[in-house]
Design an enzyme around this catalytic site. Structure first.
Site, PDB file in Angstrom:
ATOM      1  N   LYS A 166       7.588  -8.244   6.439  1.00  0.00           N
ATOM      2  CA  LYS A 166       6.560  -8.988   7.183  1.00  0.00           C
ATOM      3  C   LYS A 166       7.133  -9.648   8.416  1.00  0.00           C
ATOM      4  O   LYS A 166       6.447  -9.787   9.430  1.00  0.00           O
ATOM      5  CB  LYS A 166       5.891 -10.032   6.281  1.00  0.00           C
ATOM      6  CG  LYS A 166       4.944  -9.403   5.276  1.00  0.00           C
ATOM      7  CD  LYS A 166       4.042 -10.432   4.640  1.00  0.00           C
ATOM      8  CE  LYS A 166       3.116  -9.794   3.625  1.00  0.00           C
ATOM      9  NZ  LYS A 166       2.445 -10.772   2.774  1.00  0.00           N
ATOM     10  N   LYS A 223       2.394   2.267   1.327  1.00  0.00           N
ATOM     11  CA  LYS A 223       1.465   1.528   0.464  1.00  0.00           C
ATOM     12  C   LYS A 223       0.100   1.377   1.152  1.00  0.00           C
ATOM     13  O   LYS A 223       0.066   1.178   2.364  1.00  0.00           O
ATOM     14  CB  LYS A 223       2.089   0.146   0.224  1.00  0.00           C
ATOM     15  CG  LYS A 223       1.457  -0.684  -0.835  1.00  0.00           C
ATOM     16  CD  LYS A 223       2.176  -2.018  -0.970  1.00  0.00           C
ATOM     17  CE  LYS A 223       1.852  -2.954   0.186  1.00  0.00           C
ATOM     18  NZ  LYS A 223       2.241  -4.350  -0.035  1.00  0.00           N
ATOM     19  N   LYS A 241      -3.828  -3.845   3.812  1.00  0.00           N
ATOM     20  CA  LYS A 241      -4.830  -4.452   4.691  1.00  0.00           C
ATOM     21  C   LYS A 241      -4.400  -4.347   6.146  1.00  0.00           C
ATOM     22  O   LYS A 241      -5.219  -4.361   7.047  1.00  0.00           O
ATOM     23  CB  LYS A 241      -4.962  -5.952   4.381  1.00  0.00           C
ATOM     24  CG  LYS A 241      -5.528  -6.297   3.039  1.00  0.00           C
ATOM     25  CD  LYS A 241      -5.341  -7.803   2.738  1.00  0.00           C
ATOM     26  CE  LYS A 241      -5.709  -8.165   1.314  1.00  0.00           C
ATOM     27  NZ  LYS A 241      -5.271  -9.485   0.878  1.00  0.00           N
TER      28      LYS A 241
HETATM   29  P1  TYM Z   1      -2.024  -9.827  -1.911  1.00  0.00           P
HETATM   30  O1  TYM Z   1      -3.133 -10.712  -1.493  1.00  0.00           O
HETATM   31  O2  TYM Z   1      -1.235  -9.129  -0.870  1.00  0.00           O
HETATM   32  O3  TYM Z   1      -2.557  -8.741  -2.893  1.00  0.00           O
HETATM   33  C1  TYM Z   1      -3.367  -9.078  -4.009  1.00  0.00           C
HETATM   34  C2  TYM Z   1      -3.009  -8.206  -5.185  1.00  0.00           C
HETATM   35  O4  TYM Z   1      -3.213  -6.835  -4.849  1.00  0.00           O
HETATM   36  C3  TYM Z   1      -2.045  -6.080  -5.194  1.00  0.00           C
HETATM   37  N1  TYM Z   1      -1.913  -4.966  -4.243  1.00  0.00           N
HETATM   38  C4  TYM Z   1      -1.773  -3.697  -4.613  1.00  0.00           C
HETATM   39  N2  TYM Z   1      -1.716  -3.121  -5.834  1.00  0.00           N
HETATM   40  C5  TYM Z   1      -1.580  -1.771  -5.880  1.00  0.00           C
HETATM   41  N3  TYM Z   1      -1.497  -0.998  -4.746  1.00  0.00           N
HETATM   42  C6  TYM Z   1      -1.542  -1.535  -3.509  1.00  0.00           C
HETATM   43  N4  TYM Z   1      -1.480  -0.762  -2.436  1.00  0.00           N
HETATM   44  C7  TYM Z   1      -1.680  -2.950  -3.405  1.00  0.00           C
HETATM   45  N5  TYM Z   1      -1.773  -3.808  -2.348  1.00  0.00           N
HETATM   46  C8  TYM Z   1      -1.901  -5.045  -2.884  1.00  0.00           C
HETATM   47  C9  TYM Z   1      -0.897  -7.082  -5.053  1.00  0.00           C
HETATM   48  O5  TYM Z   1       0.233  -6.662  -5.787  1.00  0.00           O
HETATM   49  C10 TYM Z   1      -1.529  -8.333  -5.607  1.00  0.00           C
HETATM   50  O6  TYM Z   1      -1.452  -8.340  -7.018  1.00  0.00           O
HETATM   51  N6  TYM Z   1       1.788 -12.761  -3.163  1.00  0.00           N
HETATM   52  C11 TYM Z   1       0.507 -12.295  -3.592  1.00  0.00           C
HETATM   53  C12 TYM Z   1      -0.496 -13.405  -3.805  1.00  0.00           C
HETATM   54  C13 TYM Z   1      -0.039 -14.489  -4.725  1.00  0.00           C
HETATM   55  C14 TYM Z   1       0.116 -14.402  -6.124  1.00  0.00           C
HETATM   56  C15 TYM Z   1       0.502 -15.705  -6.540  1.00  0.00           C
HETATM   57  C16 TYM Z   1      -0.006 -13.361  -7.027  1.00  0.00           C
HETATM   58  C17 TYM Z   1       0.235 -15.769  -4.353  1.00  0.00           C
HETATM   59  N7  TYM Z   1       0.555 -16.483  -5.449  1.00  0.00           N
HETATM   60  C18 TYM Z   1       0.769 -15.978  -7.880  1.00  0.00           C
HETATM   61  C19 TYM Z   1       0.256 -13.652  -8.367  1.00  0.00           C
HETATM   62  C20 TYM Z   1       0.634 -14.917  -8.774  1.00  0.00           C
HETATM   63  C21 TYM Z   1      -0.051 -11.382  -2.513  1.00  0.00           C
HETATM   64  O7  TYM Z   1       0.334 -11.430  -1.397  1.00  0.00           O
HETATM   65  O8  TYM Z   1      -1.049 -10.627  -2.901  1.00  0.00           O
END
Ligand code: TYM
Length: 354
Positions: free
Chosen positions: A115, A217, A220
């Site tokens: 990032k 991957k 977004k």
């Molecule tokens: P974020 O908002 O980027 O994504 C949300 C969830 O979607 C999953 N994800 C995917 N799974 C499979 N294939 C993909 N291409 C894909 N893109 C995204 C992510 O793994 C996630 O589960 N850091 C986290 C948010 C967060 C969080 C937490 C998660 C903050 N605090 C505490 C769990 C526990 C994030 O950026 O997710």
């Protein structure tokens, strides 16, 4: 007490459109887990500031993730749905974890490197500390299980490292409080205040890949909208994107081993399996030997069947922001009470005077 009470926690950032990766890697699992577990699902709005400080429509972004949770079937009365900024204890515990985590651990986080890109000097301090806030999100509730996509695996390993260091460093202070739990980590007995979280990553689509490039991957932030199916896409758009998805010229194999070296085929079969609640082997038993000209239309039908009701319900919910805000306010209140209980204990363990 000999064990931590099971609790599921996960979060989703309110940045950009939710896509099929978010749904299959995370939200669909959230829904499945709620039948047999106490669950907390959080819109992590503080995390949204780490990569981009100012957002055009932050309230709309928060409401749309909340609407997706509800539309997918999460019950906000039985469980807790809230946004992170309503519970200041997350940020408080994150500060303590900033003092637990080591620079070396944080510097190894691959998501930070991705990032921040080439110009690391210009990355925010928040982006660097992001995984420490994530650890705090989970551990402020002493949650035990975290459903996420595969890209979050390293962050959850760091969460365990932070919990372990806190448990060991404060071991002598935790014991007299009577607040800890005896656990075994490896073969070592540890008197722990924070649990060692279990990531829940399994399933046929832990990492959904771009529809245009099976080595990237689904994300977004990909500039090409054709690379992903968005939860708000209408049926025609979903159909167009899946029909245009990159594939190879061969027929589908009959066994899972035949998908190796064929990332695009592997991805589409994984998506089908996850949407149908089947394994990849089941899907190949049905479609092995068939061309993509047969498989893709079947995948379009399935994706539309699963996603269209969610999209419709999201639209309906988004038309009533007052209802969404009430859900978040109620969830925030319940979350705050739980988080404050932990923080009182943490402040005592550390020795802050209150
Ligand atoms: P974020 O908002 O980027 O994504 C949300 C969830 O979607 C999953 N994800 C995917 N799974 C499979 N294939 C993909 N291409 C894909 N893109 C995204 C992510 O793994 C996630 O589960 N850091 C986290 C948010 C967060 C969080 C937490 C998660 C903050 N605090 C505490 C769990 C526990 C994030 O950026 O997710």
């Amino acid at each position: 007490m000999s064990e931590f009470k099971p609790l599921v926690f996960s979060g989703v950032q309110p940045t950009g459109n939710l896509h099929l990766g978010n749904y299959l890697g995370a939200i669909r699992k959230f829904v499945a887990l709620q039948d047999n577990n106490d669950c907390m699902y959080c819109v992590v709005d503080l995390h949204a500031l780490t990569a981009q400080l100012v957002h055009d429509d932050m309230p709309g972004q928060i409401r749309s993730i909340t609407a997706a949770f509800l539309a997918a079937g999460i019950d906000p009365q039985k469980h807790i749905v809230f946004n992170q900024s309503q519970v200041p204890q997350h940020a408080e515990l994150a500060w303590i974890f900033n003092c637990v985590a080591r620079m070396g651990w944080m510097s190894r986080m691959t998501q930070f490197k991705d990032k921040a890109g080439k110009d690391r000097e210009q990355a925010s301090l928040g982006l660097f500390a992001y995984p420490s806030l994530m650890a705090a999100d989970i551990l402020v509730y002493r949650a035990t299980h975290v459903p996420v996509g595969d890209d979050q695996k390293q962050h959850l390993e760091l969460t365990r490292d932070i919990a372990m260091k806190f448990n060991l460093d404060f071991g002598d202070k935790i014991r007299p409080t009577g607040l800890g739990v005896d656990i075994t980590v490896g073969n070592e007995p540890v008197h722990a205040y924070f649990p060692m979280v279990e990531p829940l990553i399994d399933g046929p689509a832990p990492r959904v890949m771009s529809l245009k490039d099976g080595s990237k991957k689904m994300s977004k932030s990909d500039p090409s909208d054709l690379s992903r199916v968005n939860l708000m896409d209408d049926s025609d758009t979903i159909s167009k994107k899946i029909r245009k998805a990159k594939t190879d010229p061969d027929a589908l194999p009959s066994e899972v081993a035949g998908l190796s070296g064929r990332p695009e085929a592997d991805n589409l079969v994984g998506i089908y399996a996850a949407l149908a609640d089947k394994t990849k082997a089941d899907v190949l038993a049905e479609f092995g030997g068939q061309q993509f000209s047969v498989f893709k239309p079947a995948l379009v039908d399935l994706a539309v069947d699963v996603l269209a009701p969610i999209t419709d319900e999201m639209r309906r919910l988004m038309a009533d922001p007052g209802h969404i805000d009430a859900v978040l306010r109620d969830g925030g209140e319940r979350a705050r009470a739980r988080a404050e209980k932990t923080m009182m204990e943490v402040r005592d363990i550390i020795g802050f005077v209150r």
